[in-house]
Motif scaffolding. Sequence first.
Motif, PDB file in Angstrom:
ATOM      1  N   ALA A  80       4.436   6.672 -32.878  1.00  0.00           N
ATOM      2  CA  ALA A  80       3.813   7.775 -31.872  1.00  0.00           C
ATOM      3  C   ALA A  80       4.535   9.086 -32.065  1.00  0.00           C
ATOM      4  CB  ALA A  80       4.357   7.299 -30.385  1.00  0.00           C
ATOM      5  N   ARG A 116       2.682  10.645 -35.176  1.00  0.00           N
ATOM      6  CA  ARG A 116       1.401  11.142 -34.820  1.00  0.00           C
ATOM      7  C   ARG A 116       1.460  12.354 -33.739  1.00  0.00           C
ATOM      8  NH1 ARG A 116       0.356   6.277 -32.469  1.00  0.00           N
ATOM      9  NH2 ARG A 116       0.291   6.842 -30.502  1.00  0.00           N
ATOM     10  N   THR A 117       2.273  12.504 -32.838  1.00  0.00           N
ATOM     11  CA  THR A 117       2.264  13.581 -31.802  1.00  0.00           C
ATOM     12  C   THR A 117       2.932  14.990 -32.546  1.00  0.00           C
ATOM     13  OG1 THR A 117       2.432  11.969 -30.170  1.00  0.00           O
ATOM     14  CG2 THR A 117       3.170  14.356 -29.576  1.00  0.00           C
ATOM     15  N   LYS A 166      15.841   7.501 -27.474  1.00  0.00           N
ATOM     16  CA  LYS A 166      14.569   7.789 -27.277  1.00  0.00           C
ATOM     17  C   LYS A 166      14.416   9.522 -27.016  1.00  0.00           C
ATOM     18  CE  LYS A 166      13.148   4.971 -24.270  1.00  0.00           C
ATOM     19  NZ  LYS A 166      12.316   4.234 -23.620  1.00  0.00           N
ATOM     20  N   MET A 168      -1.767  12.994 -29.480  1.00  0.00           N
ATOM     21  CA  MET A 168      -0.889  12.092 -28.967  1.00  0.00           C
ATOM     22  C   MET A 168      -1.415  10.599 -28.910  1.00  0.00           C
ATOM     23  SD  MET A 168       0.696  14.041 -25.450  1.00  0.00           S
ATOM     24  CE  MET A 168       1.699  15.495 -25.435  1.00  0.00           C
ATOM     25  N   CYS A 169      -2.767  10.432 -28.811  1.00  0.00           N
ATOM     26  CA  CYS A 169      -3.383   9.237 -28.893  1.00  0.00           C
ATOM     27  C   CYS A 169      -3.991   8.631 -29.994  1.00  0.00           C
ATOM     28  CB  CYS A 169      -4.419   9.056 -27.758  1.00  0.00           C
ATOM     29  SG  CYS A 169      -3.823   9.213 -26.177  1.00  0.00           S
ATOM     30  N   ARG A 186      -4.774  -0.379 -26.220  1.00  0.00           N
ATOM     31  CA  ARG A 186      -5.971  -0.595 -27.036  1.00  0.00           C
ATOM     32  C   ARG A 186      -6.127  -2.196 -27.107  1.00  0.00           C
ATOM     33  NH1 ARG A 186      -3.290   3.749 -29.951  1.00  0.00           N
ATOM     34  NH2 ARG A 186      -5.177   5.217 -30.405  1.00  0.00           N
ATOM     35  N   LEU A 227       6.787   1.049 -32.834  1.00  0.00           N
ATOM     36  CA  LEU A 227       5.760   1.697 -31.903  1.00  0.00           C
ATOM     37  C   LEU A 227       6.297   3.379 -31.711  1.00  0.00           C
ATOM     38  CD1 LEU A 227       5.373  -0.629 -28.879  1.00  0.00           C
ATOM     39  CD2 LEU A 227       3.621   0.020 -30.380  1.00  0.00           C
ATOM     40  N   LEU A 228       7.744   3.524 -31.817  1.00  0.00           N
ATOM     41  CA  LEU A 228       8.341   4.858 -31.466  1.00  0.00           C
ATOM     42  C   LEU A 228       7.885   5.771 -32.613  1.00  0.00           C
ATOM     43  CD1 LEU A 228       9.836   6.622 -29.666  1.00  0.00           C
ATOM     44  CD2 LEU A 228      11.971   6.002 -30.461  1.00  0.00           C
ATOM     45  N   GLN A 234       0.212   2.857 -25.245  1.00  0.00           N
ATOM     46  CA  GLN A 234      -1.015   2.905 -26.111  1.00  0.00           C
ATOM     47  C   GLN A 234      -1.308   1.735 -26.739  1.00  0.00           C
ATOM     48  OE1 GLN A 234      -0.854   6.425 -28.317  1.00  0.00           O
ATOM     49  NE2 GLN A 234      -0.218   7.926 -26.637  1.00  0.00           N
ATOM     50  N   SER A 235      -0.333   0.938 -27.161  1.00  0.00           N
ATOM     51  CA  SER A 235      -0.415  -0.248 -27.945  1.00  0.00           C
ATOM     52  C   SER A 235      -1.151  -1.416 -26.822  1.00  0.00           C
ATOM     53  CB  SER A 235       0.694  -0.657 -28.565  1.00  0.00           C
ATOM     54  OG  SER A 235       1.755  -0.977 -27.390  1.00  0.00           O
ATOM     55  N   THR A 255       8.734   6.078 -22.200  1.00  0.00           N
ATOM     56  CA  THR A 255       8.244   4.741 -22.559  1.00  0.00           C
ATOM     57  C   THR A 255       8.631   4.474 -24.004  1.00  0.00           C
ATOM     58  OG1 THR A 255       6.172   5.719 -23.782  1.00  0.00           O
ATOM     59  CG2 THR A 255       5.934   5.492 -21.565  1.00  0.00           C
ATOM     60  N   THR A 256       8.439   3.166 -24.313  1.00  0.00           N
ATOM     61  CA  THR A 256       8.820   2.767 -25.763  1.00  0.00           C
ATOM     62  C   THR A 256       8.361   3.618 -26.591  1.00  0.00           C
ATOM     63  OG1 THR A 256       8.769   0.673 -24.858  1.00  0.00           O
ATOM     64  CG2 THR A 256       9.002   0.713 -27.360  1.00  0.00           C
ATOM     65  N   GLU A 257       7.039   4.314 -26.585  1.00  0.00           N
ATOM     66  CA  GLU A 257       6.377   5.163 -27.645  1.00  0.00           C
ATOM     67  C   GLU A 257       7.014   6.620 -27.170  1.00  0.00           C
ATOM     68  OE1 GLU A 257       2.424   2.593 -27.939  1.00  0.00           O
ATOM     69  OE2 GLU A 257       2.447   4.020 -26.451  1.00  0.00           O
TER      70      GLU A 257
END
Lengths: 296, 279
Positions: free
Chosen positions: B45, B48-49, B16, A287-288, A74, B41-42, A70-71, A109-111
Amino acid sequence: MATNLTGKTIVITGATSGIGLATAEELTRRGAHVIGVGRSVGRCRAAEERLAALNPAARPAFCTADLALQSEVRRLAGEIRGLLAARGPAALDGLVNNAGTFTYWLALTTEGFETQWAVNYLAPFLLTHELLPLLAAAPTARIVTVSSESHAHTSLRWADIQLRRRYNGLLAYQQTKLADILFTAELNRRLRGQAPHVHAFAADPGLVDTPIGQKGTPELVQWVWQRRRDAGIPPAKAAQGIIALLDEGLAPRPDTVYWRHGQPRQPSRQAQDAAAAQRLWALSEQMCGTNNGSLS
Amino acid sequence: MKSYVLITGATGGLGKAFAVECASRGWPLYLTDLRPEPLELLAGALHRTYGVPVRWRACDLTDAGQRTALCEALRSEQARFGGLINVAGGDHEGLFCEQTSAQLRSIVRLNIEATIEMTHALLRLRDASETFRIVNVASLAAFYPMPYKATYAASKRFLLDFSLALRQELAGQGVTVTALCPAGLPTTPACIAAIEAQGVMGQLTTQNTGAAAAGTLDAALAGKAVYIPGLLNRLLRALGGLVPPTVVAWFIGRRWGAARRDLGNPAESSILVPEASPA
């Protein structure tokens, strides 16, 4: 040849190969200004040169981004805004959410999102949000998200929507393609109030001869994808169906969500579930982190 | 889980999966790994989620000074912990004689020293009002002497025995210790290549990280001593237990010798590669 698409600016993700590249080529031939998106700098440069050779006046451009993050989505949106601002009034006539991937083993993913969920579904959701002000600034605009008939083989597993606990690559793929249609339907519902001159479509390209499903998968699964590929149409043919949806002269019925080869089609019953579409929208916003966006 | 769960190696493949699984259960998280960017980043997210608090701090766990600084920071932040998942670990590709002494030392420092020290430190920062859950990521390699992975497999054996003993020592004090012993996990392209090189057996013994993480947390909450993801892996482990270790070492040496030839002796890597383990 002047057509309805001459001079239009259109963003295409996954534009360095397969359906995305074929769509970019045809749009460039018709005089549209394509902004392609790809993951690799080298492949982006090669595709840009290929498009420029077809029609230098169309001034094709490419941006590099990994849509799994997502980063990155953006950052990409910012880069596109910059490109458009440098060329005059910042407006975007079309967005083709084409980039898609298949992963046999569960990969986060990393996120922390399942990779297919991130690339095939969340990236279109977020990129559309990010680019909506530019799309709304055009006289009319079209958003085409590439889905697949394989959406009809599944329903959303709400309890484990990214299938982390019971992962199956093909099932995960089908779910993302179902989510793309639900997203498109709900997007249209919201656009009617916010920006009625912007329309969204989900396109089934049919079986297409592209290299999806060939990397990092066991031989048996590669074989399945290869059979699909062998039965497939050339990418250029699949691109025609997408271009038909971008061309307002062909005026597809804006109230119809799902299309194949430029013809309206009925998606699965699950894909027409309005309550599921709203629930998915709310989950995707969380999620976003788009909860305060223009479409909320 | 009301208090923080600390996860080491949180931005790697298995780390993760643990972080996401914990967050999806609503558990507050404290993440650590080598580099700050992926942690940020992790953490963003996940917060947020899943709406859980997520803190993070980068640390090179092979470095004793940095480990002390991390534990010092945890103390001064006055975070209270309900669990610890020691995921950080790794191996270096290459035969024993091809590896440098620095590489061998880093395996011991990361897999053994870091796990002991983090466990020791976190037990002092535990939230006494709830059961403290410790998960140590060992490996199926912990059960066998493994030619071509001698140091790695022995370090995992250490973690297994350490976990079992500590579990007994702390029984009745509101602490559980669970050793996770997975077969190869498909976390990196190198790991996936190693699984593919084992053919059908690789396919059948491989579990996805998401299922492994979820199953491990269920096992930890149930106070289990050892968790092996996958029925076939549990069966193979049971059979392996009946055979003398020298025979197992001979058998694994043969299998891995063949698999190594299939892979074409991979270039010696200068970094710790995460768990590429056997079946």
